[in-house]
Design a protein around this motif. Sequence first.
Motif, PDB file in Angstrom:
ATOM      1  N   ALA A  59      -6.491 -12.269  -3.335  1.00 42.48           N
ATOM      2  CA  ALA A  59      -7.253 -11.012  -3.372  1.00 42.48           C
ATOM      3  C   ALA A  59      -7.930 -10.756  -2.026  1.00 42.48           C
ATOM      4  N   LEU A  60      -8.409 -11.814  -1.399  1.00 43.58           N
ATOM      5  CA  LEU A  60      -9.025 -11.648  -0.075  1.00 43.58           C
ATOM      6  C   LEU A  60      -7.970 -11.225   0.951  1.00 43.58           C
ATOM      7  N   ASP A  61      -6.782 -11.859   0.897  1.00 42.01           N
ATOM      8  CA  ASP A  61      -5.675 -11.472   1.807  1.00 42.01           C
ATOM      9  C   ASP A  61      -5.341  -9.993   1.651  1.00 42.01           C
ATOM     10  N   ASN A  62      -5.334  -9.543   0.409  1.00 39.80           N
ATOM     11  CA  ASN A  62      -4.850  -8.190   0.142  1.00 39.80           C
ATOM     12  C   ASN A  62      -5.786  -7.099   0.652  1.00 39.80           C
ATOM     13  N   PHE A  63      -7.037  -7.446   0.877  1.00 33.44           N
ATOM     14  CA  PHE A  63      -7.968  -6.458   1.437  1.00 33.44           C
ATOM     15  C   PHE A  63      -7.466  -6.037   2.822  1.00 33.44           C
ATOM     16  N   ILE A  64      -7.052  -7.033   3.594  1.00 31.32           N
ATOM     17  CA  ILE A  64      -6.569  -6.740   4.953  1.00 31.32           C
ATOM     18  C   ILE A  64      -5.251  -5.973   4.866  1.00 31.32           C
ATOM     19  N   GLU A  65      -4.404  -6.380   3.894  1.00 33.30           N
ATOM     20  CA  GLU A  65      -3.122  -5.683   3.734  1.00 33.30           C
ATOM     21  C   GLU A  65      -3.340  -4.204   3.384  1.00 33.30           C
ATOM     22  N   MET A  66      -4.245  -3.936   2.446  1.00 31.41           N
ATOM     23  CA  MET A  66      -4.423  -2.551   1.985  1.00 31.41           C
ATOM     24  C   MET A  66      -5.065  -1.654   3.031  1.00 31.41           C
ATOM     25  N   ARG A  67      -6.054  -2.173   3.741  1.00 32.88           N
ATOM     26  CA  ARG A  67      -6.785  -1.270   4.635  1.00 32.88           C
ATOM     27  C   ARG A  67      -6.134  -1.170   6.002  1.00 32.88           C
ATOM     28  N   ASP A  68      -5.300  -2.178   6.363  1.00 33.22           N
ATOM     29  CA  ASP A  68      -4.786  -2.246   7.723  1.00 33.22           C
ATOM     30  C   ASP A  68      -3.267  -2.371   7.772  1.00 33.22           C
ATOM     31  N   LYS A  69      -2.718  -3.433   7.134  1.00 34.42           N
ATOM     32  CA  LYS A  69      -1.300  -3.739   7.348  1.00 34.42           C
ATOM     33  C   LYS A  69      -0.357  -2.683   6.795  1.00 34.42           C
ATOM     34  N   VAL A  70      -0.765  -1.974   5.727  1.00 31.44           N
ATOM     35  CA  VAL A  70       0.139  -0.963   5.164  1.00 31.44           C
ATOM     36  C   VAL A  70       0.570   0.053   6.221  1.00 31.44           C
ATOM     37  N   ASP A  71      -0.213   0.194   7.271  1.00 31.01           N
ATOM     38  CA  ASP A  71       0.084   1.149   8.341  1.00 31.01           C
ATOM     39  C   ASP A  71       0.846   0.519   9.502  1.00 31.01           C
ATOM     40  N   ASP A  72       1.031  -0.797   9.456  1.00 30.56           N
ATOM     41  CA  ASP A  72       1.644  -1.516  10.560  1.00 30.56           C
ATOM     42  C   ASP A  72       3.173  -1.403  10.466  1.00 30.56           C
ATOM     43  N   PRO A  73       3.869  -1.059  11.572  1.00 28.83           N
ATOM     44  CA  PRO A  73       5.320  -0.841  11.499  1.00 28.83           C
ATOM     45  C   PRO A  73       6.100  -2.094  11.062  1.00 28.83           C
ATOM     46  N   VAL A  74       5.675  -3.277  11.512  1.00 32.70           N
ATOM     47  CA  VAL A  74       6.390  -4.507  11.123  1.00 32.70           C
ATOM     48  C   VAL A  74       6.229  -4.739   9.616  1.00 32.70           C
ATOM     49  N   PHE A  75       5.021  -4.517   9.136  1.00 36.15           N
ATOM     50  CA  PHE A  75       4.766  -4.686   7.702  1.00 36.15           C
ATOM     51  C   PHE A  75       5.590  -3.672   6.895  1.00 36.15           C
ATOM     52  N   ALA A  76       5.659  -2.442   7.407  1.00 38.95           N
ATOM     53  CA  ALA A  76       6.422  -1.398   6.699  1.00 38.95           C
ATOM     54  C   ALA A  76       7.902  -1.788   6.622  1.00 38.95           C
ATOM     55  N   GLU A  77       8.435  -2.367   7.697  1.00 40.21           N
ATOM     56  CA  GLU A  77       9.843  -2.814   7.688  1.00 40.21           C
ATOM     57  C   GLU A  77      10.031  -3.959   6.692  1.00 40.21           C
ATOM     58  N   LYS A  78       9.040  -4.841   6.630  1.00 40.45           N
ATOM     59  CA  LYS A  78       9.128  -5.956   5.668  1.00 40.45           C
ATOM     60  C   LYS A  78       9.177  -5.403   4.242  1.00 40.45           C
ATOM     61  N   ARG A  79       8.319  -4.434   3.956  1.00 44.15           N
ATOM     62  CA  ARG A  79       8.313  -3.848   2.600  1.00 44.15           C
ATOM     63  C   ARG A  79       9.660  -3.179   2.305  1.00 44.15           C
TER      64      ARG A  79
END
Length: 461
Positions: free
Chosen positions: A366-386
Motif C-alpha cells: 500500500a505504501l508502494d502504491n502511493f508513489i505509483e498512483m501519484r507519480d509513476k502512472v504518468d511515467d513513460p517507462v511505467f506506462a509501457e510496462k502496463r
Amino acid sequence: MLFMSNKGKNVAVVGAGLCGSLLALRLKQLGYKPVLFEKRPDMRSADISAGRSINLALSNRGLKALDLVGLSEKARTITLPMKGRLLHDREGNLRMSPYSGRPNDYINSISRGDLNSILYDAAEAEGIPIHFNMSCISSDPDSGELKFQDHSKNIQNFKADAVFGADGAGSVIRQAAMKKSSLLRFNFSQQYLTHGYKELSIPASENHDFRIASDALHIWPRKTFMMIGLPNLDKTFTITLFLPYTGEDGFDNIRTDADITRYFQKWFPDAMPHMPKLLEEYRTNPTSSLGTIRCYPWKTGAKTLLIGDAAHAIVPFYGQGMNCAFEDVVVLDKVMKNFEFGDWGNIFEAFQIIRKKDADAIADLALDNFIEMRDKVDDPVFAEKRKLEMKLENKYQDYYSKYSLVTFKEDLPYSAALKLGRAQDELLLQKIKEKGSADQIDELKILQELMDLRTKLEISI
Ligand SMILES: Cc1cc2nc3c(=O)[nH]c(=O)nc-3n(C[C@H](O)[C@H](O)[C@H](O)COP(=O)(O)OP(=O)(O)OC[C@H]3O[C@@H](n4cnc5c(N)ncnc54)[C@H](O)[C@@H]3O)c2cc1C
C-alpha cells in the motif's frame, strides 16, 4: 455484571464496523453466540456519516469473505464497477489505464455505510445483539472482562469467553495490551504519512446523471500529491484530495478561498467546474491523517485477539484495508477448523502466526502504491510496462501482474503476491528500459522468463 457461560461459546466483538460485523456473522453461523458492541449510534437510523471515507473499493478478497457469510450477491447489487484508472492531466486530457488485461477483472465502488448496513441487517436477522452507543473504555485481555460507557455515561460491565478487538485503528482493546507491553513483549509502531486527506464531492448533473465517466476510478496524478474520485450509486462522486501537510502545495498553505481557487485552477482545472461546493467543502470537511499501524502479538491475552484495522491499519492506496480486514475473517474461519469448538487460546495463536506476514505485506504494498498512483502512472517507462502487462494478461491466462495478484487472485496470500509481484516488476522494467518500448519485446520469451521466475520463487498460482 452480565456473566456469560464458560464453554467458549460466548464471544464479544468490540467494534461493529466492517470487520467486526462480518466476523460476528460468521461466528454465529459456526454455532457461537456473538454480541456486537459499537460506540456509534446505529447508522441506519441516525444521520451520521459512517466515518472515514464515504466509499471504498471492494475487490475479490473482500467479496470472497462476503461470500463466506452468504452476502456477496447482496453486496454486488450496491456496487459500481471500476475497470481502470482514468488519468486526468493538467490540460484535461484523459487516459484510461485498465486494472487488468482480462475483461472480467474490475474493482467495485461501494458505500461504506450501505455495506455496513447490509451486515447489520444480516447480523440482526441471525439474532446477533448489536449494542450501539456503547464505547469500550477498558478491557482485561486475560479474563475477557470489558467495561463500556453508554451514551448517558453509565458504565456497564460484560464478561465473555473470547473478545475480538475489531475497534479499528485507534483500538481501545489494543491500548489495554500496550499497558502490559513488557509482559507480552508487545511491539507497536505507528508511522504517519507526510500527507493527509480531505474528502470533497462532485454532485450529480442537473439531469441526474454522472458528470464524469462512472466506470473508472479517476486519478489526477500530480507527482507529489494527487486527487482521486470514486462513483456513488446516486450519480455523485466522492473526491479525495491527498496532499502533504506542509510546503507550497500543502494543506497548511491552502487556507483562504483565494488559495483554494488558485490551487484548483492551477492543478485540477478540469475537475473544478464539476465541484460547485468546493470552497464550502474544503473549509468544512476535516483534514485527516494517514498512517500504518503494525503491532504484535495480536493475541493480547488468553481471551483476546486484535483483528482488522485494530491489528494492522494501512494507508488506503491499494484499496485493500477493508478487503484485508474481511480476509482476516476468512483466514480465521479456516484456522478454526483445525481446533476444537471454543479452543480460543490455540485458535488465536495459530491465526496470528499464519496471518501476520500477509498483513505486513499489504502494508508495504500500500505504501508502494502511493508513489505509483501519484507519480509513476504518468511515467513513460511505467506506462509501457502496463501496456506489456495488459497484452500478456489478455493473451495468456497464466500471467498476472502485481496489481492483479493482489487484487484479483484472492486465494494467493498477500506475502506471495508481494514477492512475485515485485520480482516481475523488476524484470519487466529492466526489459522495457533495454528495448525502449513494450512492442520491441518478444512476448513468448518474456512469458517464459516470467514463468521461470515463478518456479524459482516457488510460488504456484
Ligand atoms: C481515506 C480512506 C480510504 C479507504 N479506501 C479503502 C478502499 O478503497 N478499499 C479498502 O479495502 N479499504 C479502504 N480503506 C480502509 C478501510 O476503511 C479500513 O481498512 C476498514 O474500515 C477496516 O475495518 P475495521 O472494521 O477493521 O475498522 P473500522 O472500519 O475502523 O471499524 C471499527 C469500528 O469500531 C468502532 N469502535 C471504535 N472504538 C470503539 C470502542 N472503544 N468501543 C466500541 N466500538 C468502537 C468504530 O466506531 C467502528 O465502527 C480506506 C481508508 C481510508 C482512511
